[in-house]
Scaffold this active site. Structure first.
Site, PDB file in Angstrom:
ATOM      1  N   LYS A 109       0.869  -1.186   0.000  1.00  0.00           N
ATOM      2  CA  LYS A 109       0.000   0.000   0.000  1.00  0.00           C
ATOM      3  C   LYS A 109       0.898   1.225   0.000  1.00  0.00           C
ATOM      4  O   LYS A 109       2.043   1.164   0.464  1.00  0.00           O
ATOM      5  CB  LYS A 109      -0.861   0.016   1.273  1.00  0.00           C
ATOM      6  CG  LYS A 109      -2.138   0.788   1.120  1.00  0.00           C
ATOM      7  CD  LYS A 109      -3.184  -0.031   0.405  1.00  0.00           C
ATOM      8  CE  LYS A 109      -4.497   0.672   0.251  1.00  0.00           C
ATOM      9  NZ  LYS A 109      -5.534  -0.263  -0.228  1.00  0.00           N
TER      10      LYS A 109
HETATM   11  P1  NAD Z   1     -12.961   7.722  -2.484  1.00  0.00           P
HETATM   12  O1  NAD Z   1     -11.965   8.738  -2.082  1.00  0.00           O
HETATM   13  O2  NAD Z   1     -13.342   7.575  -3.909  1.00  0.00           O
HETATM   14  O3  NAD Z   1     -14.321   7.936  -1.648  1.00  0.00           O
HETATM   15  C1  NAD Z   1     -14.373   8.011  -0.253  1.00  0.00           C
HETATM   16  C2  NAD Z   1     -15.784   8.476   0.138  1.00  0.00           C
HETATM   17  O4  NAD Z   1     -15.937   8.370   1.549  1.00  0.00           O
HETATM   18  C3  NAD Z   1     -16.055   9.942  -0.219  1.00  0.00           C
HETATM   19  O5  NAD Z   1     -17.402  10.056  -0.648  1.00  0.00           O
HETATM   20  C4  NAD Z   1     -15.863  10.678   1.125  1.00  0.00           C
HETATM   21  O6  NAD Z   1     -16.603  11.880   1.201  1.00  0.00           O
HETATM   22  C5  NAD Z   1     -16.417   9.618   2.064  1.00  0.00           C
HETATM   23  N1  NAD Z   1     -15.963   9.731   3.444  1.00  0.00           N
HETATM   24  C6  NAD Z   1     -14.719   9.925   3.932  1.00  0.00           C
HETATM   25  N2  NAD Z   1     -14.733   9.947   5.267  1.00  0.00           N
HETATM   26  C7  NAD Z   1     -16.030   9.742   5.632  1.00  0.00           C
HETATM   27  C8  NAD Z   1     -16.709   9.633   6.875  1.00  0.00           C
HETATM   28  N3  NAD Z   1     -16.046   9.753   8.031  1.00  0.00           N
HETATM   29  N4  NAD Z   1     -18.054   9.405   6.866  1.00  0.00           N
HETATM   30  C9  NAD Z   1     -18.737   9.287   5.704  1.00  0.00           C
HETATM   31  N5  NAD Z   1     -18.144   9.362   4.499  1.00  0.00           N
HETATM   32  C10 NAD Z   1     -16.814   9.589   4.472  1.00  0.00           C
HETATM   33  O7  NAD Z   1     -12.401   6.331  -1.886  1.00  0.00           O
HETATM   34  P2  NAD Z   1     -12.779   4.862  -2.369  1.00  0.00           P
HETATM   35  O8  NAD Z   1     -11.814   4.451  -3.420  1.00  0.00           O
HETATM   36  O9  NAD Z   1     -14.248   4.769  -2.600  1.00  0.00           O
HETATM   37  O10 NAD Z   1     -12.367   4.028  -1.057  1.00  0.00           O
HETATM   38  C11 NAD Z   1     -13.240   3.922   0.075  1.00  0.00           C
HETATM   39  C12 NAD Z   1     -12.802   2.739   0.932  1.00  0.00           C
HETATM   40  O11 NAD Z   1     -12.807   1.539   0.141  1.00  0.00           O
HETATM   41  C13 NAD Z   1     -11.367   2.833   1.500  1.00  0.00           C
HETATM   42  O12 NAD Z   1     -11.352   2.172   2.749  1.00  0.00           O
HETATM   43  C14 NAD Z   1     -10.548   2.039   0.500  1.00  0.00           C
HETATM   44  O13 NAD Z   1      -9.355   1.528   1.075  1.00  0.00           O
HETATM   45  C15 NAD Z   1     -11.530   0.918   0.188  1.00  0.00           C
HETATM   46  N6  NAD Z   1     -11.302   0.221  -1.083  1.00  0.00           N
HETATM   47  C16 NAD Z   1     -11.210   0.901  -2.272  1.00  0.00           C
HETATM   48  C17 NAD Z   1     -11.030   0.192  -3.456  1.00  0.00           C
HETATM   49  C18 NAD Z   1     -11.001   0.867  -4.807  1.00  0.00           C
HETATM   50  O14 NAD Z   1     -10.958   0.162  -5.798  1.00  0.00           O
HETATM   51  N7  NAD Z   1     -11.036   2.176  -4.884  1.00  0.00           N
HETATM   52  C19 NAD Z   1     -10.918  -1.203  -3.430  1.00  0.00           C
HETATM   53  C20 NAD Z   1     -11.037  -1.868  -2.206  1.00  0.00           C
HETATM   54  C21 NAD Z   1     -11.239  -1.140  -1.043  1.00  0.00           C
END
Ligand code: NAD
Length: 419
Positions: A109
């Site tokens: 990561k």
């Molecule tokens: P992103 O930046 O696209 O979106 C994050 C979202 O969460 C945003 O809408 C933000 O406003 C919201 N957010 C942040 N803090 C918050 C809170 N305290 N309460 C409510 N909403 C909140 O990120 P993403 O890529 O969607 O990733 C989100 C999660 O999923 C992370 O934990 C990431 O590690 C995990 N993840 C992502 C992927 C991927 O392919 N992008 C794959 C597996 C896991």
């Protein structure tokens, strides 16, 4: 480097999970010790020329946990709270996620401590390119392949791919996944994590004998993962009663028109004040009534403070590490079915694997091939986890970790220790 060297609550959580699984499978002590540490942790300065002419030095990280099963693989996060402890824990979870899905990858990561929403396109590009240059000797299509995570997207992957390729003197699309299709990305990657979550929800509701069209869902986080999850759950006929982002949540017991919410968010940058929903503060949001709760924002959202107040029957971890071990215990007592992150959100890395394979072969698949293969792989993982959970009377999380740690442990013993 021992993972304890970077003490943080999220690291402690990752180590506690490893120890639980290791105890249960009787993992070789030497292997356990090696898996408790990360292979390599880089901290780099990322000097960036800001639009006002001044140079700001950001701090960047790349942590590689274990590459026994194949090259390191893992996302890059841009967030103000990124630190070595968090990135190390996320790297360890990537090792388990790849192992559980049967992918030929290890876990890594990376990230930069910054607020991407405060940076101009020019600043974001400069920072990304310099970060790539700083970690250039430690990444590569056969070595370590980054991907998007919180705060990063396809454009950022394209800049990483371009910077790496410029240094090598030829295009190297296999250096990152989650790129735009126009520069060697795969169809279906953008939607893969959310779509995978929906496939897992289908499996889970069938497992519990629940009817999709009678289910309601709450989705926390409306970014890459949460937005697509909400859209895909609605497509399955589930009533999505609430969504939230950093600004707060919106709720409508009769269901939210998700495509209208998406357009509203595009215009206003947040979901709050969407006219057809009640405003809910972020803390109360998770406690609203629903059948399926999908935390898809960030870590440690469900703790011993709020776990007892949740009203869902199924909790699907879209985010990495949203539930603390203390909350896990409370949820088990409440008979909430918790589908762990390393299973639930593995769609992203599985389709990243498809992208990497396509890049190495220069042969591209249709979106329906991608989705069909994704569904098949997630269904196999889900059934393997449920089978072990029944046989060993352990939670789905422990079952998933046992399978994942066992697979890595066996391979480590076979490869032996190079001294
Ligand atoms: P992103 O930046 O696209 O979106 C994050 C979202 O969460 C945003 O809408 C933000 O406003 C919201 N957010 C942040 N803090 C918050 C809170 N305290 N309460 C409510 N909403 C909140 O990120 P993403 O890529 O969607 O990733 C989100 C999660 O999923 C992370 O934990 C990431 O590690 C995990 N993840 C992502 C992927 C991927 O392919 N992008 C794959 C597996 C896991």
């Amino acid at each position: 480097m021992a993972i304890e060297d970077v003490k943080s609550s999220i690291n402690e959580m990752a180590l506690a999970q490893l120890n639980l699984a290791a105890d249960r499978i009787g993992l070789d002590l030497n292997v356990r010790t090696r898996l408790s540490s990360v292979d390599r942790a880089l901290i780099v300065s990322v000097p960036t020329r800001m639009d006002n002419g001044r140079v700001h030095v950001f701090t960047g990280y790349r942590v590689q946990h274990n590459d026994t099963l194949g090259p390191f693989k893992g996302g890059i996060r841009y967030h103000p709270e990124v630190n070595l402890g968090e990135i190390s824990a996320l790297a360890m979870w990537m090792t388990w996620k790849c192992s559980l899905a049967g992918l030929p990858f290890g876990g890594a990561k990376g990230g930069i401590a910054c607020d991407p929403t405060e940076l101009s396109r020019n600043e974001l590009q400069g920072m990304t390119r310099r970060y790539t240059a700083e970690i250039l000797n430690f990444i590569g299509p056969q070595l370590d392949i980054p991907a998007p995570d919180m705060g990063t997207n396809e454009q950022i992957m394209a800049w990483i791919m371009d910077t790496y390729s410029q240094h090598k003197g030829h295009p190297v699309p296999g250096i990152v996944t989650g790129k735009p299709v126009a520069v060697g990305g795969t169809l279906g990657r953008r939607e893969a994590t959310g779509r995978g979550i929906a496939y897992v929800v289908e499996q889970a509701t069938t497992h519990l004998g629940m009817q999709l069209t009678k289910c309601s869902a709450l989705v926390q986080g409306f970014g890459n993962v949460g937005l697509v999850t909400a859209r895909e759950l609605a497509r399955l006929g589930i009533t999505v009663v609430g969504v939230s982002d950093r600004s707060g949540g919106i709720y409508n017991s009769r269901g939210l028109p998700i495509e209208d919410v998406v357009r509203f968010k595009e215009r206003n940058k947040k979901v709050l004040h969407f006219p057809a929903g009640d405003k809910i503060d972020g803390k109360s949001f998770l406690e609203l009534p629903c059948d399926i709760l999908v935390p898809s924002a960030t870590e440690m959202q469900i703790t011993q403070e709020n776990a007892a107040l949740l009203k869902c029957r199924i909790l699907v971890e879209g985010a990495n590490g949203p539930t603390t071990p203390e909350a896990d215990k409370i949820l088990t007592e409440k008979e909430v079915l918790v589908i762990p992150d390393i299973l639930a959100n593995a769609g992203g890395v599985i389709v990243s694997y498809f992208e990497w394979v396509q890049d190495l072969q220069n042969f591209f698949w249709t979106e329906s091939e991608v989705n069909q293969k994704l569904n098949g792989m997630l269904a196999r993982s889900f059934h393997a986890v449920v089978e072990l959970n029944r046989r060993e009377h352990v939670s789905l999380r422990l079952a998933a970790l046992m399978i994942a740690v066992q697979r890595v442990g066996r391979a480590m013993l076979l490869r032996g220790l190079y001294a």
